[in-house]
Design a protein around this motif. Structure first.
Motif, short mmCIF file in Angstrom:
data_model
loop_
_atom_site.label_atom_id
_atom_site.label_comp_id
_atom_site.label_asym_id
_atom_site.label_seq_id
_atom_site.Cartn_x
_atom_site.Cartn_y
_atom_site.Cartn_z
N THR A 1 77.47 32.92 80.14
CA THR A 1 77.48 34.26 80.71
C THR A 1 78.86 34.67 81.20
O THR A 1 79.16 35.85 81.28
CB THR A 1 76.49 34.37 81.88
OG1 THR A 1 76.85 33.40 82.86
CG2 THR A 1 75.07 34.14 81.42
N GLN B 1 87.72 37.28 73.06
CA GLN B 1 86.74 37.70 72.05
C GLN B 1 85.42 36.99 72.32
O GLN B 1 85.14 35.92 71.77
CB GLN B 1 87.27 37.40 70.65
CG GLN B 1 88.51 38.19 70.32
CD GLN B 1 89.08 37.84 68.97
OE1 GLN B 1 88.39 37.36 68.09
NE2 GLN B 1 90.36 38.10 68.78
N THR B 2 84.60 37.59 73.18
CA THR B 2 83.32 37.03 73.58
C THR B 2 82.47 38.15 74.17
O THR B 2 83.02 39.08 74.78
CB THR B 2 83.51 35.90 74.62
OG1 THR B 2 82.23 35.44 75.05
CG2 THR B 2 84.31 36.36 75.83
N PRO B 3 81.16 38.05 74.05
CA PRO B 3 80.31 39.04 74.72
C PRO B 3 80.17 38.76 76.22
O PRO B 3 79.63 39.58 76.96
CB PRO B 3 78.97 38.89 74.00
CG PRO B 3 78.97 37.49 73.48
CD PRO B 3 80.40 37.18 73.16
N ALA B 4 80.66 37.62 76.67
CA ALA B 4 80.52 37.21 78.07
C ALA B 4 81.52 37.94 78.97
O ALA B 4 82.54 38.46 78.50
CB ALA B 4 80.76 35.70 78.19
N THR B 5 81.23 37.95 80.26
CA THR B 5 82.21 38.38 81.25
C THR B 5 83.37 37.39 81.22
O THR B 5 83.16 36.19 81.07
CB THR B 5 81.56 38.39 82.65
OG1 THR B 5 80.55 39.39 82.68
CG2 THR B 5 82.59 38.65 83.74
N ARG C 1 92.35 44.07 72.26
CA ARG C 1 91.61 45.33 72.09
C ARG C 1 91.93 45.97 70.74
O ARG C 1 91.06 46.50 70.07
CB ARG C 1 91.95 46.28 73.23
CG ARG C 1 91.15 47.57 73.24
CD ARG C 1 91.55 48.54 74.36
NE ARG C 1 91.93 47.95 75.63
CZ ARG C 1 91.09 47.50 76.57
NH1 ARG C 1 89.80 47.56 76.37
NH2 ARG C 1 91.55 47.00 77.69
N ASN D 1 85.74 45.23 68.41
CA ASN D 1 84.29 45.02 68.47
C ASN D 1 83.91 43.67 69.06
O ASN D 1 82.73 43.41 69.28
CB ASN D 1 83.67 45.17 67.08
CG ASN D 1 83.86 46.58 66.55
OD1 ASN D 1 83.89 47.55 67.31
ND2 ASN D 1 84.00 46.69 65.24
N ARG D 2 84.90 42.81 69.29
CA ARG D 2 84.61 41.48 69.82
C ARG D 2 85.16 41.26 71.23
O ARG D 2 84.90 40.23 71.84
CB ARG D 2 85.16 40.41 68.87
CG ARG D 2 84.47 40.41 67.51
CD ARG D 2 84.82 39.20 66.67
NE ARG D 2 86.25 39.01 66.51
CZ ARG D 2 86.96 39.37 65.44
NH1 ARG D 2 86.36 39.95 64.43
NH2 ARG D 2 88.25 39.14 65.38
N SER E 1 85.56 41.21 75.11
CA SER E 1 84.62 41.18 76.24
C SER E 1 84.53 42.56 76.87
O SER E 1 85.56 43.20 77.12
CB SER E 1 85.08 40.18 77.29
OG SER E 1 84.31 40.32 78.47
N PRO E 2 83.32 43.02 77.17
CA PRO E 2 83.18 44.33 77.81
C PRO E 2 83.47 44.31 79.31
O PRO E 2 83.52 45.35 79.95
CB PRO E 2 81.71 44.68 77.54
CG PRO E 2 81.03 43.35 77.47
CD PRO E 2 82.04 42.42 76.83
N ASP E 3 83.65 43.11 79.88
CA ASP E 3 83.79 42.97 81.32
C ASP E 3 84.88 41.94 81.63
O ASP E 3 84.62 40.74 81.62
CB ASP E 3 82.44 42.54 81.91
CG ASP E 3 82.40 42.62 83.42
OD1 ASP E 3 83.18 43.40 84.01
OD2 ASP E 3 81.57 41.90 84.01
#
Length: 160
Positions: free
Chosen positions: A2, A51-55, A101, A106-107, A109-111
């Motif tokens: 996470t 490059q991860t979807p995690a925080t 970025r 697209n990869r 991290s959003p946070d």
């Protein structure tokens, strides 16, 4: 996973190892949940590590006064600051985030959070009469005292 926590720095470069000292303290203390801790000696590694979807929490030394302050910064804070040219010392954290970025929008991290420990330029002494273990950072007293506060700030992003 996470949360990915990335400590930046060079162990043999005095206070520049502040990010690594925070990572070591987190490992000793133990992390809640499924957080991942990573050490990086150079900011160029951030381009891939972001490059991860995690925080993501990046912990690094920041040239600012007074030494030993713990700062919480965002990517937009870094983008709003003065531009630092790329040099033989590598990219700045803000530049690495922007490069990630651009190259992998697209990869990314959003946070992303940055925890900085201000340093006053303390360098590791040369010819140290008492050799240290290679994994033991040589931090100035002010920066060493800031490590527990930086750990607490990192844990706040984990809900700990």
């Amino acid at each position: 996973m996470t949360t990915r926590i990335i400590g930046l720095g060079q162990r043999a470069a005095g206070d520049d190892a502040a990010g690594l000292a925070v990572i070591e303290a987190l490992r000793r203390q133990g992390l809640p949940g499924d957080a991942e801790v990573v050490e990086a000696r150079d900011t160029t590694a951030l381009v891939t590590l972001l490059q991860t979807p995690a925080t993501v929490v990046v912990v690094d030394a920041v040239l600012a006064s007074p030494p030993g302050e713990v700062l919480e910064l965002s990517p937009s804070d870094l983008a709003a600051g003065a531009r630092v040219p790329v040099s033989t010392h590598g990219l700045g954290v803000g530049q690495a985030i922007e490069l990630a970025r651009i190259t992998a929008p697209n990869r990314l991290s959003p946070d992303i959070h940055i925890v900085g420990v201000s340093i006053g330029g303390h360098r590791a002494p040369s010819g140290d009469p008492e050799p240290r273990a290679l994994d033991e950072p040589d931090l100035s007293p002010d920066v060493a005292a800031a490590v527990p506060r930086a750990v607490a700030r990192v844990l706040s992003f984990l809900g700990g």
